[in-house]
Design an enzyme around this catalytic site. Structure first.
Site, PDB file in Angstrom:
ATOM      1  CG  ASN A  53      -1.888  -1.171   1.179  1.00  0.00           C
ATOM      2  OD1 ASN A  53      -2.061  -1.787   0.122  1.00  0.00           O
ATOM      3  ND2 ASN A  53      -2.487  -1.499   2.301  1.00  0.00           N
ATOM      4  CG  HIS A  94       3.987  -1.939  -4.702  1.00  0.00           C
ATOM      5  ND1 HIS A  94       2.805  -2.624  -4.826  1.00  0.00           N
ATOM      6  CD2 HIS A  94       4.958  -2.786  -5.152  1.00  0.00           C
ATOM      7  CE1 HIS A  94       3.033  -3.839  -5.317  1.00  0.00           C
ATOM      8  NE2 HIS A  94       4.333  -3.968  -5.508  1.00  0.00           N
TER       9      HIS A  94
HETATM   10  P1  OAD Z   1      -6.270  -5.738  -4.998  1.00  0.00           P
HETATM   11  O1  OAD Z   1      -7.282  -4.672  -5.220  1.00  0.00           O
HETATM   12  O2  OAD Z   1      -5.773  -6.493  -6.169  1.00  0.00           O
HETATM   13  O3  OAD Z   1      -6.845  -6.824  -3.988  1.00  0.00           O
HETATM   14  C1  OAD Z   1      -7.448  -6.451  -2.792  1.00  0.00           C
HETATM   15  C2  OAD Z   1      -7.781  -7.703  -2.008  1.00  0.00           C
HETATM   16  O4  OAD Z   1      -8.326  -7.280  -0.771  1.00  0.00           O
HETATM   17  C3  OAD Z   1      -8.806  -8.621  -2.671  1.00  0.00           C
HETATM   18  O5  OAD Z   1      -8.353  -9.966  -2.603  1.00  0.00           O
HETATM   19  C4  OAD Z   1     -10.071  -8.434  -1.817  1.00  0.00           C
HETATM   20  O6  OAD Z   1     -10.815  -9.646  -1.687  1.00  0.00           O
HETATM   21  C5  OAD Z   1      -9.483  -8.039  -0.487  1.00  0.00           C
HETATM   22  N1  OAD Z   1     -10.360  -7.183   0.322  1.00  0.00           N
HETATM   23  C6  OAD Z   1     -11.254  -6.244  -0.097  1.00  0.00           C
HETATM   24  N2  OAD Z   1     -11.835  -5.646   0.954  1.00  0.00           N
HETATM   25  C7  OAD Z   1     -11.312  -6.217   2.075  1.00  0.00           C
HETATM   26  C8  OAD Z   1     -11.509  -6.035   3.468  1.00  0.00           C
HETATM   27  N3  OAD Z   1     -12.369  -5.143   3.944  1.00  0.00           N
HETATM   28  N4  OAD Z   1     -10.782  -6.799   4.332  1.00  0.00           N
HETATM   29  C9  OAD Z   1      -9.896  -7.723   3.848  1.00  0.00           C
HETATM   30  N5  OAD Z   1      -9.663  -7.937   2.553  1.00  0.00           N
HETATM   31  C10 OAD Z   1     -10.354  -7.191   1.667  1.00  0.00           C
HETATM   32  O7  OAD Z   1      -5.079  -5.059  -4.195  1.00  0.00           O
HETATM   33  P2  OAD Z   1      -3.578  -5.554  -3.994  1.00  0.00           P
HETATM   34  O8  OAD Z   1      -3.510  -7.037  -3.933  1.00  0.00           O
HETATM   35  O9  OAD Z   1      -3.005  -4.796  -2.868  1.00  0.00           O
HETATM   36  O10 OAD Z   1       0.488  -1.819  -7.203  1.00  0.00           O
HETATM   37  O11 OAD Z   1      -2.898  -5.064  -5.336  1.00  0.00           O
HETATM   38  C11 OAD Z   1      -1.523  -5.248  -5.498  1.00  0.00           C
HETATM   39  C12 OAD Z   1      -0.947  -4.129  -6.301  1.00  0.00           C
HETATM   40  O12 OAD Z   1      -1.698  -3.963  -7.503  1.00  0.00           O
HETATM   41  C13 OAD Z   1      -1.042  -2.769  -5.650  1.00  0.00           C
HETATM   42  O13 OAD Z   1      -0.026  -2.535  -4.693  1.00  0.00           O
HETATM   43  C14 OAD Z   1      -0.897  -1.849  -6.805  1.00  0.00           C
HETATM   44  C15 OAD Z   1      -1.732  -2.564  -7.841  1.00  0.00           C
HETATM   45  O14 OAD Z   1      -1.271  -2.468  -9.113  1.00  0.00           O
HETATM   46  C16 OAD Z   1       1.045  -0.640  -7.449  1.00  0.00           C
HETATM   47  O15 OAD Z   1       0.473   0.422  -7.333  1.00  0.00           O
HETATM   48  C17 OAD Z   1       2.451  -0.745  -7.894  1.00  0.00           C
END
Ligand code: OAD
Length: 238
Positions: free
Chosen positions: A97, A114
């Protein structure tokens, strides 16, 4: 310390993603109302997109930076800060994040792999610096005075995430790896669980939905981070 019938050593690595901050009101990336809506990834999260349309990219990140003032750490962030204070062994929190909610909750042993919304990177002199407020195309670098050369210090697609050596070392020597609120769609973070498994660490996933790499975890607990993270921390510290 014993959890789920297995002995856990003293080295803990936690990886967080956008789901960690979702309950604070920060949109995730891949949800239907995600931040990418209306923008293709290449437009706002690649060096090429920035070169093509810096005004658009600055507006995108300036809006996200401004939004930080409207959000607060949730109970999950606070629980991880408590865990860091009370955990007797090695501890490392790695976040994908770019918000500052972990540090506002009190986390210190933290890597922003990131980058950070509140940091800038001057392409003219390579200086990286804290940045509050809007950046825009006319930003002046306080180090070299160049105008229009400062970009958000965010790792875009095609760029190398920060402190990978330190992260890799911590994962290779950890006993417990915990992934919270990440979809497992973006490497290298998505591959951390496989390294942790390879070295024999116990792997736990806390997420709203099973991630793409869910099968690699010993256990998956589903729920909102603001609820399941404090519950898990209480369990671990008891
Ligand atoms: P994603 O948006 O891909 O995934 C978010 C995850 O959080 C999903 O698996 C949801 O099911 C889960 N989720 C949603 N709400 C939630 C809650 N209230 N409690 C727990 N879990 C919840 O986000 P990231 O995996 O962080 O990179 O994405 C990875 C990277 O993709 C980011 O850091 C960003 C993006 O491209 C850069 O900016 C370089």
């Amino acid at each position: 310390m014993v959890a789920d019938g297995r002995r856990i050593g003293d080295s803990l690595v936690i990886l967080t993603g956008a789901g960690m901050s979702a309950d604070s009101g920060v949109p995730t990336f891949r949800a239907a109302d995600g931040l990418w809506e209306g923008h293709r990834v290449e437009e706002v999260a690649t060096p090429e997109g920035f070169a093509r349309d810096p005004a658009l990219v600055h507006a995108f990140y300036d809006a996200r930076r401004a939004h930080l003032a409207a959000v607060e750490p949730n109970a999950g962030h606070l629980a991880l800060a408590r865990l860091e204070r009370e955990w007797p062994g090695n501890f490392l929190l790695v976040t994908q994040n770019v918000d500052d909610l972990h540090e506002r909750a009190g986390s210190e042993r933290l890597i922003h792999m990131h980058g950070e919304l509140q940091r800038g990177w001057c392409l003219a002199c390579d200086h990286r610096l804290p940045w509050a407020g809007a950046m825009g195309e006319g930003a002046v670098c306080p180090a070299c005075a160049a105008t229009g050369q400062v970009r958000p210090d965010i790792v875009w697609f095609g760029e190398m995430p920060y402190q990978m050596d330190r992260i890799d070392e911590a994962i290779r020597t950890c006993d417990l790896f915990v992934s919270i609120g990440t979809s497992g769609a973006v490497y290298p973070a998505a591959g951390f669980v496989q390294t942790a498994r390879y070295v024999g660490a116990r792997c736990l996933e806390l997420n709203l939905d099973p991630s793409q790499g869910s099968i690699f975890f010993d256990e998956t607990r589903l729920g909102r981070a603001s609820e399941i993270v404090p519950r898990w921390v209480d369990e671990l510290l008891d």
